[in-house]
Write a protein that holds these residues in place. Structure first.
Motif: not given
Length: 505
Positions: A54-55, A488-490, A371-376, A306-310
């Motif tokens: 994690n980040h 990669f989520s938070l 998305i603290p690590l962005l998408v890899p 990508a659009a709803i939960e984030t």
């Protein structure tokens, strides 16, 4: 059968150890690799650093090994970037070289090995998918077309909370109602559809499948089979579940949404002027032969994830911080009442003339980056970065959370202080104009959803603060803001119970 599998695995493990030692010696002469913990054969650094990349853990490693470090996780190379200059190099200067996406055994299942847009490699397919998705989803025209719907959905949330007697006394889990709001916001854009009730059977099924997909994909439990392929047979049960969930989700998207829209389109002429929602544009691209039916379904899959939960996570974080900082909540309420007038409900155009509201949104995205690590990212070929050699097909993690929370770069970054974006950081925007602050990434593979997320966040937080005094439950001085991280989520660990006392105008 299990003993035979174990025997084969042990033989393969021995062979892999010999190969790894040989390759390591050969590569050691050729590459100047980034610093990092000393790897051991086969396992690399996996046994040292564990699964939970994690980040915060990666930030601790960066403090020890530097702003660029290499982790060898079994057969995978992970390069972790923890400085704005190197982030600029990866995302902008060498955006083409590092523009691909690394996947893993689980994401390969959920994206059909990159048939979507988010996880496909950089190239012609990505350019085509990005172009097809941009017009119906990610333009100012879309914002202006659908912002009335977002405002209506938030007005409905406010009304439902006011009508719930528990809201003003013992409190409610506001997230549950906000989740349906976010589904309605995006399904209006995608399919010109919405869900009237939390009890809608289709909504319940859709939400459950999306939640299971997120749990399976974000878990660290499958890393051992991803890092060390010879252990992959032990993942068969996990991967079987992933395939079943994937097939059920895509079938649901097809049967209840895509095919329904096709039927509607067949009853009338769908010229460009008649295209009513996003799926009409996407199906038009399919009819022209630009994409196939699988691509259509994977676009729907991307939007669902990508659009709803984030955006929902960010709203939830913003509410939690406002509850725990009543002085900030009051300052925001004062701006809303003063600038708009008591009772005038904030709209999308209003958000641009409310600097403190914008600062609250920015500060939420800084401290609690979804998305603290962005998408890899990934480099398809060997590359140079920060004076080091980066082996081909390395997974590049940009620790965007650390860039925005490094005390050497920010004043008291651990504090939730929106004022920073009106004072010493007044020039910083969420669009990536400063490489210390990249909540949506920047460059070719940046998140195009920024154009939707920012106004929805502003409308949602603004209307809640306008209409309610947001408080912790009785007997609590604050709500729990412990974090729950994924691949990669938070998001917030516990969905908070909030007391929402209606205001009178």
């Amino acid at each position: 059968m299990d003993l035979l599998l174990l025997e084969k695995s042990l033989v393969a493990l021995f062979v892999a150890i010999i190969l790894a030692i040989t390759i390591s010696k050969l590569r050691g002469k050729k590459f100047k690799l980034p610093p990092g913990p000393i790897p051991v054969p086969v396992f690399g650094n996996w046994l040292q650093v564990g699964d939970d990349l994690n980040h915060r853990n990666l930030s601790d490693l960066a403090k020890k090994f530097g702003e660029i470090l290499l982790l060898r996780m079994g057969q995978r190379n992970l390069v972790v970037i923890s400085s704005p200059d190197l982030a600029k190099e990866v995302l902008h200067t060498q955006g083409v070289e590092f523009g691909s996406r690394t996947r893993n055994v689980v994401f390969d299942i959920f994206t059909g090995k990159g048939q979507d847009m988010v996880f496909t490699v950089y190239g012609e397919h990505w350019r085509k998918m990005r172009r097809i998705m941009t017009v119906p989803f990610f333009t100012n025209k879309v914002v202006q077309q659908y912002r009335f719907g977002w405002e209506a959905e938030m007005a409905s949330v406010v009304e439902d909370v006011k009508n719930n007697p528990d809201a003003a006394t013992t409190g409610i889990v506001l997230r549950k109602r906000l989740q349906r709001m976010m589904y309605n916001n995006m399904f209006r854009i995608m399919f010109d559809r919405r869900f009237d009730s939390d009890d809608d059977p289709l909504y319940i099924k859709l939400k459950a499948l999306n939640g299971e997909r997120s749990r399976l994909a974000q878990s660290f439990d499958y890393n051992y089979g991803d890092f060390i392929p010879i252990l992959r047979p032990f993942l068969r049960g996990y991967l079987k579940i992933c395939k079943e969930v994937k097939e059920r989700r895509l079938q649901l998207f097809k049967d209840y949404f895509v095919d329904e829209r096709k039927k509607l389109a067949s009853t009338k002429s769908m010229t460009n002027e008649g295209l009513k929602c996003a799926i009409d544009h996407i199906l038009d691209a399919q009819r022209k032969g630009e994409i196939n039916e699988d691509n259509v379904l994977y676009i729907v899959e991307n939007i669902n994830v990508a659009a709803i939960e984030t955006t929902l996570w960010s709203i939830e974080w913003g509410i939690a911080e406002l509850v725990n900082h009543p002085e900030i909540q009051q300052k925001l309420r004062h701006e809303l009442d003063t600038e708009l007038g008591p009772g005038h409900q904030v709209t999308e155009p209003d958000t641009y003339k409310l600097p403190y509201l914008q600062a609250v949104v920015k500060e939420t995205l800084r401290l609690r980056m979804a998305i603290p690590l962005l998408v890899p990212h990934m480099n398809l070929k060997e590359a140079k970065l920060g004076g080091y050699d980066v082996p081909a097909e390395s997974k590049i993690l940009v620790n965007a959370w650390w860039l925005a929370n490094d005390p050497a770069k920010w004043k008291s970054p651990q504090e939730f202080r929106p004022e920073r974006f009106l004072e010493e950081e007044s020039h910083v925007e969420a669009n990536g104009n400063d490489f210390r602050y990249l909540p949506f990434g920047v460059g070719r593979r940046s998140c195009p959803g920024i154009i939707l997320a920012l106004p929805i966040l502003g409308i949602s937080l603004g209307r809640l603060v306008q209409n309610f005094e947001l408080l912790p439950p009785p007997g609590q001085s604050k709500i729990d803001t412990s974090e729950k991280g994924g691949q990669f989520s938070l998001h917030i660990l516990k969905h908070s119970t909030i007391v929402a006392k209606p205001r009178s105008f």
